[in-house]
Design an enzyme around this catalytic site. Structure first.
Site, short mmCIF file in Angstrom:
data_model
loop_
_atom_site.label_atom_id
_atom_site.label_comp_id
_atom_site.label_asym_id
_atom_site.label_seq_id
_atom_site.Cartn_x
_atom_site.Cartn_y
_atom_site.Cartn_z
N LYS A 56 -4.08 -13.97 2.79
CA LYS A 56 -3.57 -13.96 4.17
C LYS A 56 -3.01 -12.59 4.54
O LYS A 56 -3.13 -12.14 5.69
CB LYS A 56 -2.50 -15.06 4.33
N CYS A 110 11.61 8.67 -1.48
CA CYS A 110 12.16 9.50 -0.40
C CYS A 110 13.67 9.30 -0.43
O CYS A 110 14.19 8.75 -1.42
CB CYS A 110 11.52 9.18 0.95
N GLY A 111 14.37 9.70 0.60
CA GLY A 111 15.83 9.62 0.52
C GLY A 111 16.31 8.19 0.35
O GLY A 111 17.12 7.88 -0.53
N GLY A 113 11.12 5.12 4.43
CA GLY A 113 9.97 5.80 5.03
C GLY A 113 8.75 5.72 4.14
O GLY A 113 7.63 5.49 4.61
N GLY A 138 13.90 5.48 0.48
CA GLY A 138 12.76 4.65 0.06
C GLY A 138 12.13 3.90 1.23
O GLY A 138 11.06 3.31 1.08
N ARG A 154 -3.70 -17.05 -2.66
CA ARG A 154 -3.86 -17.56 -1.28
C ARG A 154 -2.98 -16.76 -0.32
O ARG A 154 -3.43 -16.35 0.75
CB ARG A 154 -3.45 -19.04 -1.28
N ASP A 210 9.35 13.25 -1.16
CA ASP A 210 9.76 14.34 -0.27
C ASP A 210 11.05 14.95 -0.82
O ASP A 210 11.45 14.65 -1.96
CB ASP A 210 9.93 13.81 1.18
C1 RB5 Z 1 14.61 12.75 4.80
O1 RB5 Z 1 15.75 13.36 5.23
C2 RB5 Z 1 14.71 11.25 4.84
O2 RB5 Z 1 14.71 10.80 6.13
C3 RB5 Z 1 13.58 10.65 4.04
O3 RB5 Z 1 13.62 11.14 2.75
C4 RB5 Z 1 13.59 9.16 3.89
O4 RB5 Z 1 14.87 8.69 3.54
C5 RB5 Z 1 13.02 8.38 4.96
O5 RB5 Z 1 12.98 7.14 4.90
#
Ligand code: RB5
Length: 149
Positions: A141, A66-67, A71, A69, A137, A8
């Site tokens: 799980k 992402c910003g 999300g 990592g 194993r 993103d």
């Molecule tokens: C975006 O502003 C930010 O929330 C996204 O890149 C990320 O860091 C989410 O975990």
């Protein structure tokens, strides 16, 4: 090895840099976007298609940025067959593959600088799952949860 990448706006710059890094190393790369910097975009819109491509074996491994990592790793792990983790150290970048069969490396574009990211990516892509019985194993799980709704 065919590698998928996605980011993103928070990870866009690092993804672009990693694209060139991977290209120079001769990897085949599928870029799931974002293809331009848009401060209003949402990481699931790029990480979900990448995760599906990993699950469908269209790409072997992936890198999602992402910003933070966070999300990226949260959404990717909702997809059956994806084993994603936010990586902030070299040891986990390869041990995650060796022990846990990690197939999606998540990075924080606002956290990890390019030189460190490059080392994590190298460690991740050069590592191989050990196939050890205890790890199989444990993974069994983990995979058993993918059938619980
Ligand atoms: C975006 O502003 C930010 O929330 C996204 O890149 C990320 O860091 C989410 O975990």
């Amino acid at each position: 090895m065919k590698i998928g990448i996605a980011a993103d706006h928070g990870g866009y710059d690092l993804k672009q840099t990693l694209y060139q890094f991977l290209l120079a190393k001769g990897y085949e790369i599928v870029d799931f976007g974002a293809h331009a910097l848009d401060t209003q975009d949402d990481y699931p819109d790029f990480v979900i298609p990448l995760g599906k491509a990993i699950a469908n074996q269209e790409v072997e491994r992936g890198i999602a940025v992402c910003g933070s990592g966070v999300g990226a790793s949260v959404v990717a792990n909702k997809i059956a067959g994806v084993r994603a983790a936010l990586i902030n150290d070299h040891f986990s970048a390869h041990q995650g593959v060796e022990d846990d069969d990690l197939n999606l490396l998540c990075l924080g574009g606002r956290i990890t600088g390019f030189m460190a990211a490059q080392e994590y990516v190298d460690a991740f892509l050069n590592a191989k799952f050990s196939g050890a019985e205890r790890h199989l194993r444990r993974l069994q799980k983990v995979h058993s949860l993918e059938h619980i709704v």
